[in-house]
Design a protein around this motif. Structure first.
Motif, PDB file in Angstrom:
ATOM      1  N   GLN A 198      78.422  73.238  58.695  1.00  0.00           N
ATOM      2  CA  GLN A 198      77.866  72.044  58.067  1.00  0.00           C
ATOM      3  C   GLN A 198      76.436  72.279  57.574  1.00  0.00           C
ATOM      4  O   GLN A 198      75.478  71.725  58.086  1.00  0.00           O
ATOM      5  CB  GLN A 198      77.896  70.887  59.056  1.00  0.00           C
ATOM      6  CG  GLN A 198      79.291  70.589  59.547  1.00  0.00           C
ATOM      7  CD  GLN A 198      79.299  69.749  60.801  1.00  0.00           C
ATOM      8  OE1 GLN A 198      78.273  69.443  61.361  1.00  0.00           O
ATOM      9  NE2 GLN A 198      80.485  69.382  61.237  1.00  0.00           N
TER      10      GLN A 198
ATOM     11  N   THR B 207      75.744  72.138  54.047  1.00  0.00           N
ATOM     12  CA  THR B 207      75.654  71.658  52.676  1.00  0.00           C
ATOM     13  C   THR B 207      74.431  70.777  52.468  1.00  0.00           C
ATOM     14  O   THR B 207      73.740  70.890  51.460  1.00  0.00           O
ATOM     15  CB  THR B 207      76.923  70.876  52.292  1.00  0.00           C
ATOM     16  OG1 THR B 207      78.055  71.703  52.531  1.00  0.00           O
ATOM     17  CG2 THR B 207      76.899  70.454  50.842  1.00  0.00           C
ATOM     18  N   VAL B 208      74.140  69.904  53.431  1.00  0.00           N
ATOM     19  CA  VAL B 208      72.989  69.003  53.305  1.00  0.00           C
ATOM     20  C   VAL B 208      71.696  69.809  53.255  1.00  0.00           C
ATOM     21  O   VAL B 208      70.822  69.551  52.423  1.00  0.00           O
ATOM     22  CB  VAL B 208      72.975  67.988  54.471  1.00  0.00           C
ATOM     23  CG1 VAL B 208      71.718  67.157  54.448  1.00  0.00           C
ATOM     24  CG2 VAL B 208      74.202  67.102  54.419  1.00  0.00           C
TER      25      VAL B 208
ATOM     26  N   LEU C 203      69.660  68.692  60.662  1.00  0.00           N
ATOM     27  CA  LEU C 203      70.310  68.460  59.371  1.00  0.00           C
ATOM     28  C   LEU C 203      71.789  68.788  59.421  1.00  0.00           C
ATOM     29  O   LEU C 203      72.457  68.775  58.392  1.00  0.00           O
ATOM     30  CB  LEU C 203      69.670  69.328  58.287  1.00  0.00           C
ATOM     31  CG  LEU C 203      68.322  68.914  57.769  1.00  0.00           C
ATOM     32  CD1 LEU C 203      67.835  69.910  56.736  1.00  0.00           C
ATOM     33  CD2 LEU C 203      68.375  67.535  57.166  1.00  0.00           C
TER      34      LEU C 203
ATOM     35  N   ARG D 242      71.445  71.690  49.825  1.00  0.00           N
ATOM     36  CA  ARG D 242      71.115  70.776  48.733  1.00  0.00           C
ATOM     37  C   ARG D 242      69.675  70.305  48.819  1.00  0.00           C
ATOM     38  O   ARG D 242      68.996  70.131  47.804  1.00  0.00           O
ATOM     39  CB  ARG D 242      72.053  69.570  48.749  1.00  0.00           C
ATOM     40  CG  ARG D 242      73.418  69.896  48.236  1.00  0.00           C
ATOM     41  CD  ARG D 242      74.265  68.670  48.127  1.00  0.00           C
ATOM     42  NE  ARG D 242      75.588  69.005  47.653  1.00  0.00           N
ATOM     43  CZ  ARG D 242      76.569  68.143  47.548  1.00  0.00           C
ATOM     44  NH1 ARG D 242      76.382  66.892  47.902  1.00  0.00           N
ATOM     45  NH2 ARG D 242      77.743  68.532  47.108  1.00  0.00           N
ATOM     46  N   MET D 243      69.187  70.100  50.039  1.00  0.00           N
ATOM     47  CA  MET D 243      67.802  69.687  50.220  1.00  0.00           C
ATOM     48  C   MET D 243      66.850  70.792  49.764  1.00  0.00           C
ATOM     49  O   MET D 243      65.837  70.523  49.116  1.00  0.00           O
ATOM     50  CB  MET D 243      67.557  69.337  51.685  1.00  0.00           C
ATOM     51  CG  MET D 243      66.275  68.644  51.951  1.00  0.00           C
ATOM     52  SD  MET D 243      66.253  68.112  53.670  1.00  0.00           S
ATOM     53  CE  MET D 243      64.847  67.046  53.635  1.00  0.00           C
TER      54      MET D 243
ATOM     55  N   SER E 151      78.239  66.336  54.723  1.00  0.00           N
ATOM     56  CA  SER E 151      77.861  65.709  53.456  1.00  0.00           C
ATOM     57  C   SER E 151      78.984  64.750  53.066  1.00  0.00           C
ATOM     58  O   SER E 151      80.059  64.737  53.677  1.00  0.00           O
ATOM     59  CB  SER E 151      77.666  66.760  52.372  1.00  0.00           C
ATOM     60  OG  SER E 151      78.902  67.350  52.033  1.00  0.00           O
ATOM     61  N   ARG E 152      78.764  63.972  52.035  1.00  0.00           N
ATOM     62  CA  ARG E 152      79.777  63.018  51.588  1.00  0.00           C
ATOM     63  C   ARG E 152      81.051  63.748  51.151  1.00  0.00           C
ATOM     64  O   ARG E 152      82.163  63.332  51.460  1.00  0.00           O
ATOM     65  CB  ARG E 152      79.218  62.193  50.437  1.00  0.00           C
ATOM     66  CG  ARG E 152      80.158  61.103  49.994  1.00  0.00           C
ATOM     67  CD  ARG E 152      79.557  60.266  48.904  1.00  0.00           C
ATOM     68  NE  ARG E 152      78.242  59.804  49.293  1.00  0.00           N
ATOM     69  CZ  ARG E 152      77.316  59.422  48.429  1.00  0.00           C
ATOM     70  NH1 ARG E 152      77.554  59.437  47.145  1.00  0.00           N
ATOM     71  NH2 ARG E 152      76.137  59.016  48.837  1.00  0.00           N
TER      72      ARG E 152
END
Length: 130
Positions: free
Chosen positions: A43, A45-46, A95, A49-50, A99-100
């Motif tokens: 996990q 991805t967040v 974090l 992207r940040m 993600s969605r």
């Protein structure tokens, strides 16, 4: 002439931009951000992207005083962001969450699995009319 008065008033009202929820610029209250993540973990991805957002030219030009850095770890550790506010306070925030898009993929997989399972209560399989 009253027609043109109404049309001018309607035009000026249509040109007014009303924002119910104005944009929240939280980055101006930060002095620095440091993001760490491990590519071995699921996990991230967040965090990725940040990193892409914070290192973009638009963010750098809009917030020149904001120091941003990131680190890719060579060992398995949860993704974290270290935040320093302008008043000197520091926080570490995890974090590592979905993600969605990742949440939607999990739900889609559950729905697909549910479609293929046998329903013994009804005595029939999905898609078979009784």
């Amino acid at each position: 002439s009253s027609q043109s008065g109404w049309s001018l008033a309607a035009m000026s009202i249509a040109q007014i931009r009303y924002r119910l929820f104005p944009a929240l610029n939280t980055l101006r209250y930060l002095r620095s951000l440091h993001i760490t993540y491990s590519p071995e973990r699921q996990q991230t991805t967040v965090a990725r992207r940040m990193i892409m957002h914070l290192t973009s030219d638009s963010v750098k030009s809009k917030y020149p005083g904001l120091e941003t850095s990131w680190e890719m770890l060579g060992y398995s550790a949860p993704a974290m962001v270290e935040i320093e506010f302008v008043d000197g306070e520091r926080q570490r925030v995890p974090l590592e969450h979905f993600s969605r898009d990742e949440m939607q993929a999990v739900v889609d997989a559950w729905q697909l699995q549910g479609e293929y399972e046998y329903y013994p209560i009804l005595g029939m399989e999905p898609g078979v009319k009784g």
